[in-house]
Design a protein around this motif. Structure first.
Motif, mmCIF file in Angstrom:
data_model
loop_
_atom_site.group_PDB
_atom_site.id
_atom_site.type_symbol
_atom_site.label_atom_id
_atom_site.label_comp_id
_atom_site.label_asym_id
_atom_site.label_seq_id
_atom_site.Cartn_x
_atom_site.Cartn_y
_atom_site.Cartn_z
ATOM 1 N N GLN A 26 0.824 -1.197 0.000
ATOM 2 C CA GLN A 26 0.000 0.000 0.000
ATOM 3 C C GLN A 26 0.865 1.257 0.000
ATOM 4 O O GLN A 26 0.614 2.204 -0.757
ATOM 5 N N LYS A 27 1.900 1.274 0.854
ATOM 6 C CA LYS A 27 2.787 2.439 0.905
ATOM 7 C C LYS A 27 3.490 2.642 -0.441
ATOM 8 O O LYS A 27 3.693 3.784 -0.886
ATOM 9 N N ALA A 28 3.886 1.535 -1.072
ATOM 10 C CA ALA A 28 4.566 1.640 -2.363
ATOM 11 C C ALA A 28 3.654 2.305 -3.398
ATOM 12 O O ALA A 28 4.072 3.229 -4.117
ATOM 13 N N MET A 29 2.410 1.857 -3.464
ATOM 14 C CA MET A 29 1.484 2.425 -4.447
ATOM 15 C C MET A 29 1.183 3.890 -4.144
ATOM 16 O O MET A 29 1.067 4.708 -5.056
ATOM 17 N N GLU A 30 1.107 4.233 -2.859
ATOM 18 C CA GLU A 30 0.879 5.637 -2.486
ATOM 19 C C GLU A 30 2.030 6.524 -2.926
ATOM 20 O O GLU A 30 1.834 7.702 -3.236
ATOM 21 N N GLN A 31 3.255 5.964 -2.925
ATOM 22 C CA GLN A 31 4.442 6.721 -3.304
ATOM 23 C C GLN A 31 4.757 6.618 -4.792
ATOM 24 O O GLN A 31 5.755 7.173 -5.258
ATOM 25 N N GLY A 32 3.921 5.902 -5.534
ATOM 26 C CA GLY A 32 4.166 5.727 -6.962
ATOM 27 C C GLY A 32 5.282 4.755 -7.272
ATOM 28 O O GLY A 32 5.866 4.796 -8.368
#
Length: 311
Positions: free
Chosen positions: A294-300
């Motif tokens: 989730q954090k990865a997708m939030e950070q692109g």
């Protein structure tokens, strides 16, 4: 316990032997091959003695303690060598050109060089014992604290916070910490042969995409230990973002994800459940792995969830 596999060292020349060849005035040194054989022999003897005894239940503690003892010794000797270098700088700055000052400076320089050689010797014994440990038990050893330089037996290991500082320094034009970072989090119970195969497939794919990659993980048991074993086999630099339960309590695994994201990974790999459904009975998907995705997708940041071959 598995029996020890044949363990030979075929390196014809070594940096350690070259290093000590110029230290004859401080006494003779064992060869690198002898030190590697010592590390192997110590671990083999330990495992053989405790096999099929009540102490076998404590095999992991004893094995890691043996490796850790040489890691600790290397750190102590390195600090002594660093203190000698500090003295060298002070003496060089204050040198009055007298013979007595020159003799004192030469003695401190010799102490620093001898300390470096002793540090490297302890590291060689440590790395050989660690490799023997992995071959014999299938387990992997990582240093609890601090970074560790690589050798032809092991890849380098970095603390996440040190790597983060290096990234910030690189942005300031001060240093370059190396290649792209691949982050991985996985469920502790995802450690079956199928899990291992797919984790290795994913990491091999990443290595093919980014040959100079570094692997970043928290070092938790199960699937992340499998990833660490892969990094050792491939000679890939390892960055550990350990969960600090003493400081962060139950939030520690998620705070470790913050450190992983701060490393600015180019790709995040996750395995939130075992690919063997029988291992997942009564278990929810592993929260920290889901959180990293989730954090990865939030950070692109590119995120890939590891799946079964036919999924």
């Amino acid at each position: 316990m598995q029996s020890s596999a044949p363990f030979t060292f075929l390196k014809s020349s070594s940096a350690f032997d070259d290093q000590t060849a110029f230290l004859g005035e401080t006494g003779n040194y064992p060869t690198e091959a002898a030190l590697l054989q010592l590390g192997h022999a110590l671990m083999t003897e330990l495992l053989d003695v405790i096999a099929d005894t009540a102490l076998e239940d404590y095999q992991t503690i004893l094995g890691e303690a043996l490796i850790g003892a040489f890691h600790s010794a290397a750190g102590r000797m390195e600090r002594e060598a660093d203190r000698a270098r500090d003295s060298m700088r002070a003496l060089s700055r204050d040198c009055d050109g007298s013979e007595a000052a020159d003799v004192e400076l030469q003695e401190v320089m010799a102490k620093a060089r001898a300390g470096d050689a002793a540090t490297r010797a302890a590291e060689l014994v440590r790395d050989a014992a660690s490799q023997c440990w992995t071959i014999s038990t299938g387990e992997v050893w990582t240093a609890w604290r601090g970074s560790r330089r690589g050798s032809f037996l092991t890849a380098a290991q970095l603390e996440a916070r040190q790597a983060i500082r290096s990234i910030r320094a690189r942005k300031a034009g001060e240093a370059d910490p190396g290649g792209p970072v691949i982050a991985f989090r996985g469920a502790p119970w995802a450690d079956t042969a199928e899990d291992a195969g797919r984790i290795f497939d994913a990491l091999n794919w990443a290595l093919g995409q980014w040959p100079d990659m570094a692997l970043a993980t928290s070092g938790a048991r199960g699937s992340e230990k499998l990833a660490i074993k892969w990094s050792q086999q491939k000679g890939v630099k390892l960055i550990l973002a350990r969960a600090d339960f003493n400081v962060h309590g139950k939030a520690a695994p998620f705070r470790a994800n913050d450190d992983l994201i701060a490393l600015e990974p180019i790709c995040c790999l996750t395995l939130a459940q075992s690919l063997d459904q029988a291992r997942n009975a009564g278990s929810r998907p592993f929260g920290p792995a889901l959180n990293l995705g989730q954090k990865a997708m939030e950070q692109g940041v590119r995120h890939l969830a590891i799946r079964a071959r036919d999924a």
